[in-house]
Structures are given as C-alpha cells and as structure tokens.
Enzyme design. Structure first.
Site, short mmCIF file in Angstrom:
data_model
loop_
_atom_site.label_atom_id
_atom_site.label_comp_id
_atom_site.label_asym_id
_atom_site.label_seq_id
_atom_site.Cartn_x
_atom_site.Cartn_y
_atom_site.Cartn_z
N PHE A 180 32.13 -11.24 90.06
CA PHE A 180 32.82 -10.64 88.92
C PHE A 180 33.06 -9.17 89.28
O PHE A 180 32.17 -8.50 89.80
CB PHE A 180 31.95 -10.76 87.67
CG PHE A 180 32.65 -10.35 86.41
CD1 PHE A 180 33.58 -11.17 85.81
CD2 PHE A 180 32.38 -9.12 85.82
CE1 PHE A 180 34.23 -10.79 84.64
CE2 PHE A 180 33.01 -8.72 84.66
CZ PHE A 180 33.94 -9.56 84.07
N ASP A 233 22.66 -12.17 89.64
CA ASP A 233 23.36 -12.06 88.36
C ASP A 233 23.39 -13.45 87.73
O ASP A 233 23.99 -14.38 88.28
CB ASP A 233 24.79 -11.54 88.60
CG ASP A 233 25.56 -11.30 87.31
OD1 ASP A 233 25.33 -12.04 86.33
OD2 ASP A 233 26.43 -10.42 87.29
N LYS A 256 26.79 -15.06 76.15
CA LYS A 256 27.43 -16.32 76.55
C LYS A 256 26.59 -17.49 76.06
O LYS A 256 26.57 -17.82 74.87
CB LYS A 256 27.63 -16.34 78.06
CG LYS A 256 28.49 -15.20 78.60
CD LYS A 256 28.70 -15.33 80.10
CE LYS A 256 29.32 -14.09 80.72
NZ LYS A 256 30.67 -13.79 80.19
#
Length: 412
Positions: free
Chosen positions: A129, A198, A224
């Site tokens: 990301f 991550d 999330k």
C-alpha cells in the site's frame, strides 16, 4: 429460484456465524467493502453517547481515571491481541497505521544496528500500500539506510548481511494474496534482520499467529475487519522480549516512565506503553472498544471466521464463473486457500472479452453502476474490482446476489 440461490439459502441456514449478522446495522444493500470500512456494530452508538454525555459531559477530567481513559490504549490492545495471536501486554492502540509503521520500522533498524555494524538496508514490499512505501523511504533517510523494494516471494533471496529490517504486508491490498508470514519471518530472522508486518487486511479475518511465529513488530488498522469506525486508531505490536530495546523515534510524554513528572529528559516506560506518543483519541478509541465487544459477546473465534471467509470467497468465485460471461473478468486473487485473504479482486477492463472490446465500461464505471444497484465493493486503478468479505455479517445470499448483479451490469 436458481440453483445457486438455493445453495446460498442452504449455506446460510447451516452457517454457525449467521446470528452475528444481527449485531450490525445493515440494510438491503449488499455490502462487500468491509476491507475498506467495516459496518457499524449496533450497540456502538449508545456506548459513544455515554462517553460523550456522561464520561465527558458529567465527569469531565475525572474520566481519565474513573472511566479508564488513561489506560485505554493498553486495555484495548489486550482486546485485539487474541485476534492477532498475541499474549497480553504486547499491543498498544493509538495513532494511525502510518505513524505506527514509522515507529516500528525505525525501531527495527535501530535494534539491527545495535546488533552489529553494516546493517544499512531496508527491504520493503514492492506491492505495498503506498503509504507504507512513503514511510519506509522516510525511515531509510532518517536511519542512513538504503531502501530496496522487493516482491514478497523474492525476499528470501534478497536478504543479506546488510539487511536491517523488512516491511511486509500480510495480505496484498489489491489482489487479496496472502503472503507466507511464518516462512518469511523465519527467513528474515535467519539473516539477522527484523520483520515488521502490516496486518491491515488480515486482522479480524484470518489467523495471524504473531507470538507463534516470532514476529518482531506488527501494525494494523482497526476500521476494516475489526469494525472500529472511520479513522479509528491503529495498533502496534512489540514482541515482549524486544520491548526493553524498543527505541521509538516519536518519544512522546505518554510513553515516558513518569508522564506527569514533566521532566526535560526522556526516560521510556516499560512494556508496550513505549509505543504510545501523545494524548489518546478517546472518542474513537472507546468506539473501537465497544465494537470489539461483538467478538466476546457472540463467542466468535478467528478460526470460525477464517473457515467462513474461505467458504464465502469460494462461493463467490463459483457464482462469478457461472453468471459472468467468459472473458469479461478474470480473478487476480489466488485460488489456493493458503494464498488467499478475505477478498476477491477481479480484473475488469474494456479489453477483456473481444466481443465488447472498445465498448465495455472499465472497472471504475462498473463499480459505480454496481453501487447504484445496491452492491457495494470498491475499485483500484487501473482495472481492479475489489470485493471484501467480512464473515461476521456477510452471508452466502449476499455473495450470490453480488455475482448476479455483476453479470447483469457487465451485460448492459
């Protein structure tokens, strides 16, 4: 009723997690974007109202002690810990994912450079990301390291005596590919380096096993699959035996051994508290704490969530295969369970399907039309449709409907 609709009904009837759906605020929309923002747990608004009206409105400053505001980052960290396979006392909640990536990566490099000379290279997931890449670049400049982007599968071959730290994503945010955390962590350790993971797209959706696999440091968001709400604070995991060596590049007053001593010299606190920086974001922090109640009150296990996640994604791929015309989309998510997170990414572009070449809408337009028809996923440039499956509230009928509406949208 079609055969797939019948199968969806049977699967929903047999689903041991079906009852958890009632714990969330949902409507007739088929919501498959929980990998970006989780749905609202139904009891959170009342809890937040109590925080605002009573804890803040009536108790005011007293709430730092009487309502447990001061200890919330560690208390809520201990709530998240079992969901990522960690014992208590190793997770602290606060700040954003980006800030925690920075803290973890710089601390990892500092430990590596303490271990011995010559550790002056950071490896970063080349498919990461973007923010992780930006932070890694800054951390490299700050620590005098070079930065080398490497595909996760190529990390073992790229490791060497110069490697200080490796920053990896557990699940690829575009494709949903699940990377081999145990094997990659072991390879990093064999090279004498430190692993920073991550977990944004895996925590709350699948087993992680931080303690079991000896992960050094990890970060993740909570909005999330943990359903903490928009902008809810992230978390930082520091393995217990590394905590005395964790040297944060952001030594704020909240991580001081005597935070109210107001000393000019910095002395770090012991334990996971070292990961704190400044005053916690109490409103969002306590909304997250309320959201985590779903796991305890419903008796949900990560293993059960993972089993349903795989069943949902398997069924979605089957429905897409039967409903969508050949050649209009192709899955870029691995078929193998060991390599799949909790999302399915479909490549969709005007060039796919020769009969529609040049006239078919691209992925961005397709997703816009899907949302207008009540199926919410998201789009990642240039041509990927992402569908996230949160097993706590997504059912098999949702899956079948999403594939059916996708087929209709592509046929228009």
């Amino acid at each position: 009723m079609s055969e797939l609709q019948r199968i969806a009904e049977e699967l929903d009837a047999a689903d041991p997690l079906a009852g958890v759906r009632g714990s969330f605020v949902l409507d007739d929309v088929t919501y498959l974007d929980g990998n970006s923002l989780g749905a609202l747990p139904a009891h959170v608004p009342a809890r937040v109202e109590d925080v605002v009206r009573r804890q803040w409105g009536e108790l005011r400053i007293r709430s730092w002690e009487e309502s447990g505001w001061w200890t919330a980052p560690e208390r809520i960290g201990d709530r998240i810990a079992p969901l990522v396979g960690a014992a208590a006392g190793q997770v602290v909640v606060g700040d954003s994912t980006s800030v925690n990536v920075f803290k973890a990566l710089v601390a990892a490099v500092r430990m590596a450079q303490e271990d011995g000379p010559g550790r002056d290279e950071i490896l970063v997931d080349a498919t990461t990301f973007p923010t992780d890449g930006y932070i890694a670049e800054s951390a490299a400049r700050m620590t005098g390291c070079s930065l080398r982007p490497v595909a996760p599968a190529e990390v073992p071959g790229a490791l060497g005596d110069r490697t200080a730290a490796v920053l990896l994503n557990h699940v690829d945010y575009r494709t949903g590919r699940l990377h081999d955390l145990p094997a990659l962590t072991a390879a990093v350790h064999a090279a004498g380096a430190y692993a920073v993971w991550d977990l944004c797209h895996s925590a709350g959706a699948l087993p992680v096993g931080l303690d079991e696999h000896g992960v050094d440091l990890a970060v993740g968001c909570t909005y999330k699959y943990l359903n903490g709400g928009p902008g809810s604070p992230a978390y930082l995991y520091v393995r217990r035996d590394l905590q005395p060596r964790f040297d944060s590049p952001l030594p704020g007053w909240n991580s001081h051994a005597e935070p109210f001593g107001m000393r000019s010299d910095y002395a770090p606190a012991s334990g996971a508290v070292r990961g704190r920086v400044g005053t916690p974001d109490i409103l969002s922090l306590l909304a997250l704490e309320a959201a985590l109640d779903v796991w305890d009150e419903e008796g949900v296990s990560v293993a059960a969530v993972r089993a349903k996640s795989l069943a949902l994604t398997d069924f979605f791929l089957r429905c897409v295969g039967e409903y969508v015309p050949d050649g209009r989309v192709e899955s870029v998510t691995p078929a193998a369970h060991a390599e799949r997170g909790s999302q399915v990414a479909l490549r969709c572009s005007p060039t796919l399907g020769s009969a529609r070449a040049g006239g078919a809408p691209g992925a961005g337009e397709v997703m816009k039309r899907l949302i207008e028809r009540g199926v919410v996923g998201d789009y990642r440039a240039p041509d990927v449709l992402r569908f996230g499956f949160t097993p706590l509230y997504v059912g098999f009928a949702d899956v079948e409907r999403a594939a059916r509406v996708l087929a209709r949208t592509l046929a228009d």
